[in-house]
Design an enzyme around this catalytic site. Structure first.
Site, short mmCIF file in Angstrom:
data_model
loop_
_atom_site.label_atom_id
_atom_site.label_comp_id
_atom_site.label_asym_id
_atom_site.label_seq_id
_atom_site.Cartn_x
_atom_site.Cartn_y
_atom_site.Cartn_z
N PHE A 1 0.85 -1.20 0.00
CA PHE A 1 0.00 0.00 0.00
C PHE A 1 0.88 1.25 0.00
CE2 PHE A 1 -2.33 3.39 2.24
CZ PHE A 1 -3.44 3.48 1.41
N GLY A 2 0.69 2.10 -1.00
CA GLY A 2 1.43 3.37 -1.08
C GLY A 2 0.50 4.53 -0.80
N TYR A 3 0.97 5.47 0.03
CA TYR A 3 0.13 6.62 0.42
C TYR A 3 0.84 7.95 0.19
CZ TYR A 3 3.14 6.18 4.43
OH TYR A 3 4.27 6.09 5.23
N GLY A 4 2.10 7.90 -0.26
CA GLY A 4 2.85 9.14 -0.52
C GLY A 4 3.39 9.08 -1.94
N GLU B 1 13.01 3.66 0.74
CA GLU B 1 12.33 4.12 1.95
C GLU B 1 13.23 4.06 3.18
OE1 GLU B 1 9.29 5.41 1.64
OE2 GLU B 1 9.22 4.90 -0.48
C1 SIN Z 1 4.58 5.83 0.61
O1 SIN Z 1 4.50 6.52 -0.41
O2 SIN Z 1 3.78 4.88 0.79
C2 SIN Z 1 5.62 6.07 1.66
C3 SIN Z 1 6.11 7.46 1.77
C4 SIN Z 1 6.81 7.99 0.56
O3 SIN Z 1 7.69 7.30 0.01
O4 SIN Z 1 6.51 9.11 0.13
#
Ligand code: SIN
Length: 187
Positions: A24-27, A99
């Site tokens: 799951f990616g949120y950023g 990350e």
């Molecule tokens: C994400 O995108 O899920 C983690 C935070 C990022 O790499 O911006």
């Protein structure tokens, strides 16, 4: 905790024997999918809120002038929308490197748009990591984002890309929108 989490993450072997699983990616993982994946679907997780509380020394800032990027904080009743990718375990090595500045692999229950609840993996940066910045007044956070720049580009672009991606998913986030609105004019 050390800012470089790659060694710790290698011990989180929960998904190693799965032939594939959901990330799951949120950023930035929403819009910058520079890793192999088998499929992707919009998704959300519950009980977590997205916050620009993590420092970035390696992507959107430097050690001297860190940027601000997102992490997740627990918030009962909150829903965080993002993008789920079905990946193979071999892909985790590259993701751990990307990350590495404070993010740990965590298990999460994710809800796929269109149906289905799956166990998945998320990278999140907890308050005890060395790069964590935490909350600050909105104008201070927006000012820091407006100024910071690192090897992956400007912190402003990170914020704007996230806001645009969430709008495209029809999943606007009040915290993200408030920061965009508070950004000082560009010189
Ligand atoms: C994400 O995108 O899920 C983690 C935070 C990022 O790499 O911006």
């Amino acid at each position: 905790m050390s800012a470089d989490t790659t060694a710790i993450n290698r011990h989180m072997t929960h998904f190693d024997r799965h032939s594939s699983f959901w990330l799951f990616g949120y950023g930035s993982l929403i819009w910058k999918a520079d890793f192999p994946f088998l499929e992707r679907r919009p998704a959300w997780i519950e009980g977590w809120a997205r916050r620009f509380w993590q420092g970035s020394h390696d992507h959107r800032g430097t050690a001297e002038a860190p940027g601000r990027v997102v992490t997740l904080v627990r918030e009962p009743g909150a829903r965080c929308h993002g993008m789920a990718y079905r990946i193979e375990p071999d892909t985790l090595g590259a993701l751990d490197l990307r990350e590495k500045n404070g993010y740990l692999r965590e298990k999460v229950e994710l809800h796929l748009d269109g149906g289905g609840v799956e166990e998945g993996l998320v990278y999140l940066a907890t308050a005890d990591n060395a790069a964590f910045l935490g909350e600050a007044p909105l104008a201070a956070m927006a000012g820091q984002i407006a100024r910071a720049r690192g090897p992956s580009g400007s912190n402003r672009d990170y914020l704007i890309n996230l806001a645009l991606s969430l709008a495209a998913l029809n999943a606007r986030d009040a915290h993200v929108d408030a920061l965009v609105a508070a950004l000082p004019e560009q010189d």
